[in-house]
Design a protein around this motif. Structure first.
Motif, PDB file in Angstrom:
ATOM      1  N   GLY A  79       0.612   2.854  -7.925  1.00 19.45           N
ATOM      2  CA  GLY A  79       0.279   1.233  -8.710  1.00 19.45           C
ATOM      3  C   GLY A  79       1.959   1.162  -8.798  1.00 19.45           C
ATOM      4  O   GLY A  79       2.319   1.839  -7.628  1.00 19.45           O
ATOM      5  N   CYS A  80       1.546  -0.332  -8.895  1.00 20.39           N
ATOM      6  CA  CYS A  80       2.744  -1.304  -9.911  1.00 20.39           C
ATOM      7  C   CYS A  80       2.432  -2.027 -10.410  1.00 20.39           C
ATOM      8  O   CYS A  80       1.806  -2.292 -11.404  1.00 20.39           O
ATOM      9  CB  CYS A  80       2.829  -1.881  -8.479  1.00 20.39           C
ATOM     10  SG  CYS A  80       3.915  -3.614  -8.758  1.00 20.39           S
ATOM     11  N   LEU A  81       3.914  -1.880 -12.149  1.00 19.12           N
ATOM     12  CA  LEU A  81       4.470  -1.145 -12.809  1.00 19.12           C
ATOM     13  C   LEU A  81       3.976  -3.510 -12.739  1.00 19.12           C
ATOM     14  O   LEU A  81       3.328  -4.057 -13.623  1.00 19.12           O
ATOM     15  CB  LEU A  81       5.788  -1.751 -12.994  1.00 19.12           C
ATOM     16  CG  LEU A  81       5.891  -2.272 -14.668  1.00 19.12           C
ATOM     17  CD1 LEU A  81       5.116  -1.670 -15.965  1.00 19.12           C
ATOM     18  CD2 LEU A  81       7.631  -2.010 -14.333  1.00 19.12           C
ATOM     19  N   MET A  82       4.774  -4.199 -12.342  1.00 18.15           N
ATOM     20  CA  MET A  82       4.661  -5.895 -12.122  1.00 18.15           C
ATOM     21  C   MET A  82       2.812  -6.033 -12.114  1.00 18.15           C
ATOM     22  O   MET A  82       2.650  -7.247 -12.510  1.00 18.15           O
ATOM     23  CB  MET A  82       5.378  -6.164 -10.784  1.00 18.15           C
ATOM     24  CG  MET A  82       5.083  -8.037 -10.972  1.00 18.15           C
ATOM     25  SD  MET A  82       4.358  -8.413  -9.459  1.00 18.15           S
ATOM     26  CE  MET A  82       4.499  -7.771  -7.781  1.00 18.15           C
ATOM     27  N   LEU A  83       2.036  -5.727 -11.475  1.00 20.51           N
ATOM     28  CA  LEU A  83       0.688  -6.100 -10.910  1.00 20.51           C
ATOM     29  C   LEU A  83      -0.112  -5.795 -11.909  1.00 20.51           C
ATOM     30  O   LEU A  83      -1.195  -5.666 -11.974  1.00 20.51           O
ATOM     31  CB  LEU A  83       0.283  -5.142  -9.566  1.00 20.51           C
ATOM     32  CG  LEU A  83       1.401  -5.956  -8.045  1.00 20.51           C
ATOM     33  CD1 LEU A  83       0.464  -5.591  -7.116  1.00 20.51           C
ATOM     34  CD2 LEU A  83       0.887  -7.267  -7.875  1.00 20.51           C
ATOM     35  N   THR A  84      -0.054  -4.274 -12.468  1.00 22.44           N
ATOM     36  CA  THR A  84      -0.940  -4.103 -13.353  1.00 22.44           C
ATOM     37  C   THR A  84      -0.393  -4.175 -15.283  1.00 22.44           C
ATOM     38  O   THR A  84      -1.099  -3.882 -15.884  1.00 22.44           O
ATOM     39  CB  THR A  84      -1.271  -2.094 -13.581  1.00 22.44           C
ATOM     40  OG1 THR A  84       0.880  -1.807 -13.479  1.00 22.44           O
ATOM     41  CG2 THR A  84      -1.518  -2.285 -12.062  1.00 22.44           C
ATOM     42  N   GLU A  85       0.508  -4.104 -15.353  1.00 26.64           N
ATOM     43  CA  GLU A  85       1.518  -4.602 -17.083  1.00 26.64           C
ATOM     44  C   GLU A  85       0.892  -6.207 -17.441  1.00 26.64           C
ATOM     45  O   GLU A  85       1.185  -6.871 -16.686  1.00 26.64           O
ATOM     46  CB  GLU A  85       2.597  -4.803 -16.728  1.00 26.64           C
ATOM     47  CG  GLU A  85       3.463  -4.716 -18.120  1.00 26.64           C
ATOM     48  CD  GLU A  85       2.653  -3.811 -19.316  1.00 26.64           C
ATOM     49  OE1 GLU A  85       2.347  -4.988 -20.096  1.00 26.64           O
ATOM     50  OE2 GLU A  85       2.541  -2.892 -19.495  1.00 26.64           O
TER      51      GLU A  85
ATOM     52  N   ALA B 122       0.585  -1.716   0.171  1.00 26.10           N
ATOM     53  CA  ALA B 122      -0.142   0.029   0.057  1.00 26.10           C
ATOM     54  C   ALA B 122       0.551   1.558   0.302  1.00 26.10           C
ATOM     55  O   ALA B 122       0.253   2.169  -0.942  1.00 26.10           O
ATOM     56  CB  ALA B 122      -1.222  -0.227   0.987  1.00 26.10           C
ATOM     57  N   ARG B 123       1.877   0.990   1.086  1.00 24.26           N
ATOM     58  CA  ARG B 123       3.040   2.798   1.182  1.00 24.26           C
ATOM     59  C   ARG B 123       3.275   2.731  -0.399  1.00 24.26           C
ATOM     60  O   ARG B 123       3.726   3.967  -0.405  1.00 24.26           O
ATOM     61  CB  ARG B 123       3.583   2.037   1.866  1.00 24.26           C
ATOM     62  CG  ARG B 123       2.643   3.149   3.465  1.00 24.26           C
ATOM     63  CD  ARG B 123       3.260   2.263   4.605  1.00 24.26           C
ATOM     64  NE  ARG B 123       3.045   2.403   5.679  1.00 24.26           N
ATOM     65  CZ  ARG B 123       2.182   3.096   6.560  1.00 24.26           C
ATOM     66  NH1 ARG B 123       2.245   4.961   6.266  1.00 24.26           N
ATOM     67  NH2 ARG B 123       1.442   2.621   7.824  1.00 24.26           N
ATOM     68  N   ALA B 124       4.069   1.495  -1.085  1.00 24.73           N
ATOM     69  CA  ALA B 124       4.561   1.491  -2.067  1.00 24.73           C
ATOM     70  C   ALA B 124       3.708   2.077  -3.371  1.00 24.73           C
ATOM     71  O   ALA B 124       4.265   3.257  -3.986  1.00 24.73           O
ATOM     72  CB  ALA B 124       5.266   0.044  -2.766  1.00 24.73           C
ATOM     73  N   HIS B 125       2.631   1.714  -3.622  1.00 21.79           N
ATOM     74  CA  HIS B 125       1.411   1.881  -4.830  1.00 21.79           C
ATOM     75  C   HIS B 125       1.813   3.857  -4.090  1.00 21.79           C
ATOM     76  O   HIS B 125       1.267   3.990  -5.730  1.00 21.79           O
ATOM     77  CB  HIS B 125       0.487   1.501  -4.407  1.00 21.79           C
ATOM     78  CG  HIS B 125       0.480   0.232  -4.261  1.00 21.79           C
ATOM     79  ND1 HIS B 125       1.428  -1.117  -4.934  1.00 21.79           N
ATOM     80  CD2 HIS B 125      -0.442  -1.363  -4.908  1.00 21.79           C
ATOM     81  CE1 HIS B 125       0.608  -1.758  -5.887  1.00 21.79           C
ATOM     82  NE2 HIS B 125       0.431  -2.127  -5.635  1.00 21.79           N
ATOM     83  N   THR B 126       1.553   4.480  -3.337  1.00 22.62           N
ATOM     84  CA  THR B 126       1.243   5.658  -3.290  1.00 22.62           C
ATOM     85  C   THR B 126       2.394   6.769  -2.955  1.00 22.62           C
ATOM     86  O   THR B 126       2.068   7.657  -2.665  1.00 22.62           O
ATOM     87  CB  THR B 126       0.018   5.475  -1.947  1.00 22.62           C
ATOM     88  OG1 THR B 126       0.057   5.438  -1.042  1.00 22.62           O
ATOM     89  CG2 THR B 126      -0.828   5.106  -2.274  1.00 22.62           C
TER      90      THR B 126
ATOM     91  N   ILE C  10      -6.023   3.139   0.574  1.00 27.38           N
ATOM     92  CA  ILE C  10      -4.959   1.686   0.279  1.00 27.38           C
ATOM     93  C   ILE C  10      -4.571   1.541   0.745  1.00 27.38           C
ATOM     94  O   ILE C  10      -4.887  -0.127   1.590  1.00 27.38           O
ATOM     95  CB  ILE C  10      -4.055   2.165  -0.616  1.00 27.38           C
ATOM     96  CG1 ILE C  10      -4.047   2.994  -2.172  1.00 27.38           C
ATOM     97  CG2 ILE C  10      -2.946   0.418  -1.056  1.00 27.38           C
ATOM     98  CD1 ILE C  10      -5.731   2.804  -3.413  1.00 27.38           C
ATOM     99  N   LEU C  11      -4.152   1.566   2.468  1.00 24.03           N
ATOM    100  CA  LEU C  11      -3.579   1.073   3.860  1.00 24.03           C
ATOM    101  C   LEU C  11      -5.112   0.659   4.056  1.00 24.03           C
ATOM    102  O   LEU C  11      -5.148  -0.476   4.906  1.00 24.03           O
ATOM    103  CB  LEU C  11      -4.082   2.037   4.599  1.00 24.03           C
ATOM    104  CG  LEU C  11      -1.837   2.308   4.248  1.00 24.03           C
ATOM    105  CD1 LEU C  11      -1.695   4.069   4.735  1.00 24.03           C
ATOM    106  CD2 LEU C  11      -0.710   1.320   4.558  1.00 24.03           C
TER     107      LEU C  11
END
Length: 185
Positions: free
Chosen positions: A103-109, A92-96, A169-170
């Motif tokens: 977000g996250c490249l790995m989780l969305t691509e 959550a902290r990394a995404h924001t 997100i948290l």
């Protein structure tokens, strides 16, 4: 015959490529966008990284390695509940995080399904260890729970990309923790 020496920092250029792919995704990212972000010319990009596909592979591998460092740190915790809580909180902290795309490249691509499968497998292995340690009931479906947790992380990424705040997100991460079965008695 030796070519001209490279006049740019390859690691910095790769980091800029990671960020560009992260912001716009593979399909929407053009060579012009990449060279602008990386501060290099198209011939330099091709000489250093090959084509867009090879650059994306190298960029996504670098991103994935950093992602796995965080996941591995979290799942190393001795209690599975604490491990999953730390993983979701860190996600959550990394995404924001300020200074990076949301977000996250790995989780969305779409092209990175294999990397997502690796993360899901690592989470499942940690859940299986939690069952073996008695932190989770013996009948816990670790495969289903790992798939759920990855889906939550993907949803958190999408929410962040849509403008979700860190607090929102948290809250998703916190709610997802309630799906973990209680300790085995």
């Amino acid at each position: 015959m030796a070519g001209r020496p490279r006049s740019f920092d390859r690691d910095a250029a790769l980091a800029a490529a990671v960020e560009q792919f992260w912001r716009t995704g593979y399909e929407e990212t053009s060579i012009a966008m990449l060279t602008r972000a990386m501060g290099i010319t198209p011939p330099s990009l091709y000489a250093a990284f090959g084509d867009k596909d090879r650059l994306f592979e190298e960029a996504s591998e670098a991103y994935f390695a950093r992602t796995c460092e965080g996941v591995d740190r979290a799942v190393a915790r001795t209690d599975v509940h604490e491990a999953i809580a730390e993983m979701l909180d860190g996600t959550a902290r990394a995404h924001t995080a300020a200074g990076t795309p949301p977000g996250c490249l790995m989780l969305t691509e779409p092209r990175l399904a294999g990397q997502r499968a690796v993360v899901q497998q690592r989470v499942q292995e940690r859940l299986e260890q939690g069952v073996a340690d008695g932190d989770l009931p013996p009948d816990t479906s670790t495969e289903q729970l790992a798939a759920f947790l990855l889906a939550v992380m993907r949803g958190m990424s999408g929410s962040a990309r849509d403008g979700g705040t860190a607090e929102e997100i948290l809250a998703i991460a916190s709610t997802a923790l309630t799906a973990l079965p209680p300790r085995s008695t």
